[in-house]
Design a protein around this motif. Structure first.
Motif, PDB file in Angstrom:
ATOM      1  N   UNK A 144       3.653   6.349  14.894  1.00 28.05           N
ATOM      2  CA  UNK A 144       3.584   5.806  13.557  1.00 28.05           C
ATOM      3  C   UNK A 144       4.677   6.318  12.645  1.00 28.05           C
ATOM      4  N   UNK A 145       5.089   5.456  11.714  1.00 25.94           N
ATOM      5  CA  UNK A 145       6.029   5.831  10.663  1.00 25.94           C
ATOM      6  C   UNK A 145       5.257   5.820   9.351  1.00 25.94           C
ATOM      7  N   UNK A 146       5.210   6.966   8.688  1.00 22.16           N
ATOM      8  CA  UNK A 146       4.470   7.131   7.445  1.00 22.16           C
ATOM      9  C   UNK A 146       5.442   7.335   6.281  1.00 22.16           C
ATOM     10  N   UNK A 147       4.924   7.244   5.086  1.00 24.86           N
ATOM     11  CA  UNK A 147       5.752   7.353   3.889  1.00 24.86           C
ATOM     12  C   UNK A 147       6.204   8.762   3.597  1.00 24.86           C
ATOM     13  N   UNK A 148       6.708   9.013   2.377  1.00 25.50           N
ATOM     14  CA  UNK A 148       7.359  10.283   2.054  1.00 25.50           C
ATOM     15  C   UNK A 148       6.441  11.445   1.707  1.00 25.50           C
ATOM     16  N   UNK A 149       5.122  11.205   1.662  1.00 24.60           N
ATOM     17  CA  UNK A 149       4.214  12.268   1.237  1.00 24.60           C
ATOM     18  C   UNK A 149       3.451  12.876   2.406  1.00 24.60           C
ATOM     19  N   UNK A 150       3.381  14.201   2.397  1.00 20.12           N
ATOM     20  CA  UNK A 150       2.613  14.948   3.395  1.00 20.12           C
ATOM     21  C   UNK A 150       1.243  15.280   2.806  1.00 20.12           C
ATOM     22  N   UNK A 151       0.530  16.182   3.425  1.00 21.84           N
ATOM     23  CA  UNK A 151      -0.811  16.558   2.975  1.00 21.84           C
ATOM     24  C   UNK A 151      -0.788  16.973   1.503  1.00 21.84           C
ATOM     25  N   UNK A 152      -1.737  16.461   0.720  1.00 25.33           N
ATOM     26  CA  UNK A 152      -1.820  16.781  -0.695  1.00 25.33           C
ATOM     27  C   UNK A 152      -0.848  16.005  -1.556  1.00 25.33           C
ATOM     28  N   UNK A 153      -0.122  15.064  -0.972  1.00 27.65           N
ATOM     29  CA  UNK A 153       0.836  14.279  -1.737  1.00 27.65           C
ATOM     30  C   UNK A 153       2.167  14.953  -1.929  1.00 27.65           C
ATOM     31  N   UNK A 154       2.409  16.056  -1.230  1.00 27.56           N
ATOM     32  CA  UNK A 154       3.669  16.785  -1.361  1.00 27.56           C
ATOM     33  C   UNK A 154       4.791  16.032  -0.665  1.00 27.56           C
ATOM     34  N   UNK A 155       5.934  15.946  -1.320  1.00 24.88           N
ATOM     35  CA  UNK A 155       7.094  15.306  -0.730  1.00 24.88           C
ATOM     36  C   UNK A 155       7.546  16.074   0.503  1.00 24.88           C
ATOM     37  N   UNK A 156       7.687  15.372   1.619  1.00 25.44           N
ATOM     38  CA  UNK A 156       8.145  16.023   2.838  1.00 25.44           C
ATOM     39  C   UNK A 156       9.668  16.021   2.857  1.00 25.44           C
ATOM     40  N   UNK A 164       0.847  -1.199   0.000  1.00 21.23           N
ATOM     41  CA  UNK A 164       0.000   0.000   0.000  1.00 21.23           C
ATOM     42  C   UNK A 164       0.878   1.244   0.000  1.00 21.23           C
ATOM     43  N   UNK A 165       1.058   1.827  -1.189  1.00 20.75           N
ATOM     44  CA  UNK A 165       1.868   3.038  -1.329  1.00 20.75           C
ATOM     45  C   UNK A 165       1.040   4.305  -1.125  1.00 20.75           C
ATOM     46  N   UNK A 166      -0.280   4.164  -1.055  1.00 22.35           N
ATOM     47  CA  UNK A 166      -1.142   5.328  -0.922  1.00 22.35           C
ATOM     48  C   UNK A 166      -1.517   5.917  -2.268  1.00 22.35           C
ATOM     49  N   UNK A 167      -2.339   6.953  -2.240  1.00 24.57           N
ATOM     50  CA  UNK A 167      -2.794   7.633  -3.455  1.00 24.57           C
ATOM     51  C   UNK A 167      -1.884   8.815  -3.769  1.00 24.57           C
ATOM     52  N   UNK A 168      -1.701   9.135  -5.057  1.00 23.67           N
ATOM     53  CA  UNK A 168      -0.723  10.159  -5.459  1.00 23.67           C
ATOM     54  C   UNK A 168      -0.894  11.512  -4.791  1.00 23.67           C
ATOM     55  N   UNK A 169      -2.113  11.958  -4.588  1.00 23.07           N
ATOM     56  CA  UNK A 169      -2.348  13.316  -4.084  1.00 23.07           C
ATOM     57  C   UNK A 169      -2.791  13.342  -2.619  1.00 23.07           C
ATOM     58  N   UNK A 170      -2.416  12.305  -1.883  1.00 21.81           N
ATOM     59  CA  UNK A 170      -2.793  12.234  -0.481  1.00 21.81           C
ATOM     60  C   UNK A 170      -1.595  11.953   0.406  1.00 21.81           C
TER      61      UNK A 170
END
Length: 340
Positions: free
Chosen positions: A280-292, A261-267
């Motif tokens: 929790x450890x989350x992936x590389x995208x912040x709100x709106x799918x922006x790279x953190x 589960x990589x998530x949705x592009x814009x989320x």
């Protein structure tokens, strides 16, 4: 590669076996065009598929928290370094250019091995979250032991291992008991806690652990693991406990490459797992799918925001994975459960 991994006695052999053969490169995305212009951080069209990692320069410390640092108090580290906290040293391998590690140039461990007998479950109690499994992933791995003549072989055969193996190329992936308990409701602390063990978290999407990001690059120096030793294409490989033949597969870095589960592009990225303090450890995208980027994270590689937590939306502290060192939790905002 700086292969000067001469033995410092049993302690060095154990440490090299635990850290060098187990690269867990936590990563996200940098655009190569921007890197060529000297930018510290960059975004790509798809932050789930990094092209470059940014590592750390020579002299980077491990004895304090800070943005872009890893705050460690792992006893084996100081034992190897004459009782002093180690610092990082840059290394030169075919996939490293200065402070940049290029994904396309990594000499991955070859193979496409499946693990149909994997076991993993999360057990929720009133105040704890327990992870139990056999340390086999739900995705393909490279073929371990590493075969002679393959691109990664020379790097593994140069790395020492613990009995019954002589060198790290001989270590297989085997079923290995996983049993880790973390707080179910972690508490944020303003003063960070150092990481005092090899394992830094559990990836619940795959049932595999993350490890801290430091490894010997010679008998007297330490480096970013992914700069020293190539992982398989899912950014994992095994290590064995002293005197035991079982090899435990684990991650460094771009650990989410093979997550289901990589998530949705814009989320916002979904939950990938938990640190030892329970956050929790989350992936590389912040709100709106922006790279953190590291500039948006604190000294432990996390921040406050709205995330999905036990089926609800909740504003809380959480960690992110990205492509800037230390690629994931660099210290802990909560307290691990001792002895668990």
């Amino acid at each position: 590669m700086e292969n000067g991994m001469a033995s410092l006695g049993k302690v060095l052999r154990v440490f090299c076996r635990n850290l060098v053969p187990g690269l867990l490169v936590m990563s996200c995305v940098m655009a190569s065009a921007q890197l060529a212009m000297g930018h510290d951080t960059a975004e790509t069209q798809d932050s789930s598929h990094p092209t470059v990692f940014k590592t750390v320069p020579t002299g980077t410390p491990t004895n304090r928290p800070g943005r872009g640092l890893q705050f460690l108090c792992f006893p084996a580290l100081t034992a190897l370094n004459d009782g002093k906290p180690p610092v990082y040293t840059e290394v030169t391998t075919p996939w490293v250019d200065g402070l940049y590690i290029y994904v396309s140039k990594i000499l991955y461990v070859e193979g496409k091995v499946t693990w149909p007998n994997r076991q993993f479950k999360e057990i929720r109690r009133l105040f704890t979250r327990r992870f139990v499994g056999n340390s086999l992933p739900n995705h393909i791995t490279g073929e371990f032991p590493v075969k002679p003549g393959t691109p990664a072989y020379d790097y593994y055969v140069a790395a020492p291992a613990e009995s019954p193996y002589e060198t790290s190329d001989q270590i297989p992936i085997s079923a290995y008991d996983l049993d880790i308990t973390v707080p179910r409701f972690p508490t944020y602390n303003s003063v960070p806690t150092c990481i005092d063990r090899l394992v830094s978290g559990v990836a619940t999407q795959t049932g595999i652990t993350w490890h801290i990001n430091i490894a010997p690059s010679s008998a007297t120096t330490f480096a970013d693991p992914i700069a020293v030793l190539p992982p398989d294409e899912c950014f994992g490989h095994p290590y064995n406990d002293p005197g035991t033949p079982e090899g435990m597969y684990h991650y460094h870095g771009w650990s989410w490459k093979c997550f289901p589960d990589q998530g949705k592009p814009n989320e916002h990225s979904p939950l990938f797992g938990y640190a030892l303090d329970g956050f929790g450890i989350y992936g590389p995208k912040d709100v709106g799918g922006k790279l953190v980027t590291n500039a948006e994270l604190d000294e432990c590689h996390g921040h406050f925001g709205v995330v999905s937590w036990e089926g609800r939306r909740k504003f809380m502290y959480h960690y992110h994975l990205n492509n800037e060192f230390p690629y994931g939790p660099g210290c802990l905002r909560g307290r691990p459960l001792r002895g668990r």
